[in-house]
Scaffold this motif. Structure first.
Motif, short mmCIF file in Angstrom:
data_model
loop_
_atom_site.label_atom_id
_atom_site.label_comp_id
_atom_site.label_asym_id
_atom_site.label_seq_id
_atom_site.Cartn_x
_atom_site.Cartn_y
_atom_site.Cartn_z
N PHE A 27 44.80 -26.80 20.69
CA PHE A 27 44.52 -27.00 22.11
C PHE A 27 44.19 -25.67 22.77
O PHE A 27 44.96 -24.72 22.71
CB PHE A 27 45.73 -27.65 22.79
CG PHE A 27 46.02 -29.01 22.21
CD1 PHE A 27 45.40 -30.13 22.72
CD2 PHE A 27 46.87 -29.14 21.12
CE1 PHE A 27 45.63 -31.39 22.17
CE2 PHE A 27 47.11 -30.40 20.55
CZ PHE A 27 46.48 -31.52 21.08
N LEU A 28 43.00 -25.62 23.39
CA LEU A 28 42.54 -24.38 24.04
C LEU A 28 42.95 -24.38 25.50
O LEU A 28 42.92 -25.42 26.16
CB LEU A 28 41.02 -24.27 23.94
CG LEU A 28 40.45 -24.30 22.51
CD1 LEU A 28 38.93 -24.23 22.53
CD2 LEU A 28 41.03 -23.17 21.67
N LEU A 29 43.31 -23.19 25.98
CA LEU A 29 43.78 -23.04 27.36
C LEU A 29 42.97 -21.97 28.08
O LEU A 29 42.62 -20.95 27.48
CB LEU A 29 45.24 -22.60 27.37
CG LEU A 29 46.23 -23.51 26.64
CD1 LEU A 29 47.50 -22.76 26.29
CD2 LEU A 29 46.55 -24.73 27.50
N GLU A 30 42.70 -22.23 29.34
CA GLU A 30 42.08 -21.21 30.20
C GLU A 30 43.22 -20.55 30.96
O GLU A 30 44.05 -21.23 31.56
CB GLU A 30 41.13 -21.90 31.17
CG GLU A 30 40.54 -20.99 32.22
CD GLU A 30 39.74 -21.79 33.25
OE1 GLU A 30 38.52 -21.88 33.07
OE2 GLU A 30 40.35 -22.34 34.19
N ILE A 31 43.27 -19.21 30.90
CA ILE A 31 44.36 -18.48 31.56
C ILE A 31 43.75 -17.47 32.53
O ILE A 31 43.01 -16.58 32.10
CB ILE A 31 45.24 -17.74 30.52
CG1 ILE A 31 45.79 -18.74 29.49
CG2 ILE A 31 46.36 -16.98 31.21
CD1 ILE A 31 46.47 -18.11 28.29
N VAL A 63 38.62 -12.92 27.42
CA VAL A 63 37.30 -13.47 27.70
C VAL A 63 36.51 -12.31 28.28
O VAL A 63 36.94 -11.70 29.26
CB VAL A 63 37.39 -14.64 28.72
CG1 VAL A 63 36.00 -15.14 29.08
CG2 VAL A 63 38.25 -15.76 28.17
N ASN A 64 35.39 -11.96 27.69
CA ASN A 64 34.54 -10.84 28.19
C ASN A 64 35.30 -9.54 28.41
O ASN A 64 35.09 -8.88 29.42
CB ASN A 64 33.87 -11.21 29.53
CG ASN A 64 33.16 -12.54 29.44
OD1 ASN A 64 32.59 -12.86 28.41
ND2 ASN A 64 33.20 -13.31 30.51
N GLU A 65 36.18 -9.18 27.50
CA GLU A 65 36.92 -7.91 27.61
C GLU A 65 37.57 -7.72 28.97
O GLU A 65 37.69 -6.62 29.48
CB GLU A 65 35.98 -6.71 27.33
CG GLU A 65 35.36 -6.70 25.95
CD GLU A 65 36.40 -6.69 24.84
OE1 GLU A 65 37.28 -5.83 24.85
OE2 GLU A 65 36.33 -7.58 23.96
N ASN A 66 37.96 -8.83 29.59
CA ASN A 66 38.49 -8.78 30.94
C ASN A 66 39.97 -9.15 30.90
O ASN A 66 40.33 -10.22 30.40
CB ASN A 66 37.70 -9.80 31.78
CG ASN A 66 38.12 -9.82 33.21
OD1 ASN A 66 39.19 -9.35 33.56
ND2 ASN A 66 37.28 -10.38 34.04
N TRP A 67 40.84 -8.28 31.42
CA TRP A 67 42.28 -8.53 31.33
C TRP A 67 42.75 -9.62 32.29
O TRP A 67 43.91 -10.01 32.26
CB TRP A 67 43.06 -7.23 31.57
CG TRP A 67 42.85 -6.27 30.44
CD1 TRP A 67 42.00 -5.20 30.42
CD2 TRP A 67 43.44 -6.31 29.14
NE1 TRP A 67 42.04 -4.57 29.20
CE2 TRP A 67 42.91 -5.23 28.39
CE3 TRP A 67 44.37 -7.15 28.53
CZ2 TRP A 67 43.29 -4.98 27.07
CZ3 TRP A 67 44.74 -6.90 27.22
CH2 TRP A 67 44.20 -5.83 26.50
N GLU A 89 41.06 -12.59 32.64
CA GLU A 89 40.65 -13.90 32.10
C GLU A 89 40.93 -13.93 30.63
O GLU A 89 40.36 -13.17 29.86
CB GLU A 89 39.16 -14.14 32.35
CG GLU A 89 38.87 -14.50 33.79
CD GLU A 89 37.42 -14.88 33.99
OE1 GLU A 89 36.90 -15.70 33.20
OE2 GLU A 89 36.81 -14.32 34.91
N LEU A 90 41.84 -14.81 30.26
CA LEU A 90 42.24 -14.89 28.86
C LEU A 90 42.02 -16.32 28.36
O LEU A 90 41.90 -17.25 29.15
CB LEU A 90 43.71 -14.53 28.71
CG LEU A 90 44.16 -13.20 29.34
CD1 LEU A 90 45.67 -13.09 29.33
CD2 LEU A 90 43.55 -12.03 28.62
N LYS A 91 41.98 -16.44 27.06
CA LYS A 91 41.97 -17.79 26.50
C LYS A 91 43.16 -17.91 25.55
O LYS A 91 43.45 -16.99 24.78
CB LYS A 91 40.66 -18.13 25.81
CG LYS A 91 40.26 -17.21 24.69
CD LYS A 91 38.94 -17.69 24.08
CE LYS A 91 38.54 -16.90 22.86
NZ LYS A 91 38.05 -15.57 23.09
#
Length: 199
Positions: free
Chosen positions: A56-60, A32-36, A38-40
């Motif tokens: 199913f989508l996950l926020e990591i 997410v936003n090239e940020n290590w 925050e992943l999806k």
């Protein structure tokens, strides 16, 4: 972000991209936003479960103390499952809490979540209402989980009985998601669900 965590995530990312699960489309991982930190994630609903055909989508969120502490993960896609909150998407899974080990990876976690969809654990629930239905009325639980998968995760199985009851509540001016939650929680009893909302 602490270098250890970033390095480890980059390495894991490469491994995941080469894994047979990614190639086969059963799990995905993205930044997410090239940020290590925050992943999806994405997991496919397992075959022969009510979640089959759903995505199913996950926020990591990865803490700076990773891999010594587990990532924080929640479902972004609404799901009807005893170990996932139907409201917040919070997950009850031991490896995301006290059973975490630094040897575990994001791939292992995604595969464990997929396995959780195949075998719910109603005796250690995140969502008591869903767990009760899972234990006491498996047929109704399966129908509800299939309906939620169809509506929220793009699953192929349309459950006409559920759709028509949700529509009846929409005709009364009730919000669609509120109607679905009330009906699901009251075993698709239109009268009880309506009473609860207008109580």
């Amino acid at each position: 972000m602490a270098n250890i965590a970033a390095k480890r995530i980059k390495r894991e990312f490469k491994e995941i991209m080469k894994s047979e699960e990614v190639i086969g489309g059963s799990i995905k991982l993205g930044l997410v936003n090239e940020n290590w930190t925050e992943l999806k994630g994405e997991i496919a609903g397992p075959v022969d479960t009510p979640y089959e055909g759903g995505t199913f989508l996950l926020e990591i969120k990865v803490p700076e103390t990773y891999p010594f502490n587990p990532p924080k993960i929640r479902f972004l896609t609404k799901i009807w499952h005893p170990n996932v909150s139907s409201v917040t998407g919070a997950i009850c899974l031991d490896i995301l809490k006290d059973q975490w080990a630094a040897a575990l990876t994001l791939r292992t976690v995604l595969l464990s979540l997929q396995a959780l969809l195949s075998a719910g654990e109603p005796n250690d629930p995140q969502d008591a209402v869903v767990a009760k239905q899972f234990r006491e009325n498996p047929r109704l639980f399966t129908m509800t989980a299939r309906h939620w998968t169809n509506v929220y995760a793009g699953g192929p199985n349309i459950v006409h009985e559920c759709n028509s009851k949700v529509q009846r509540m929409l005709d009364m001016g009730i919000d669609e998601h509120q109607a679905r939650v009330a009906l699901s929680s009251y075993d698709w009893d239109l009268e009880r669900a309506t009473e609860q909302l207008f109580g």
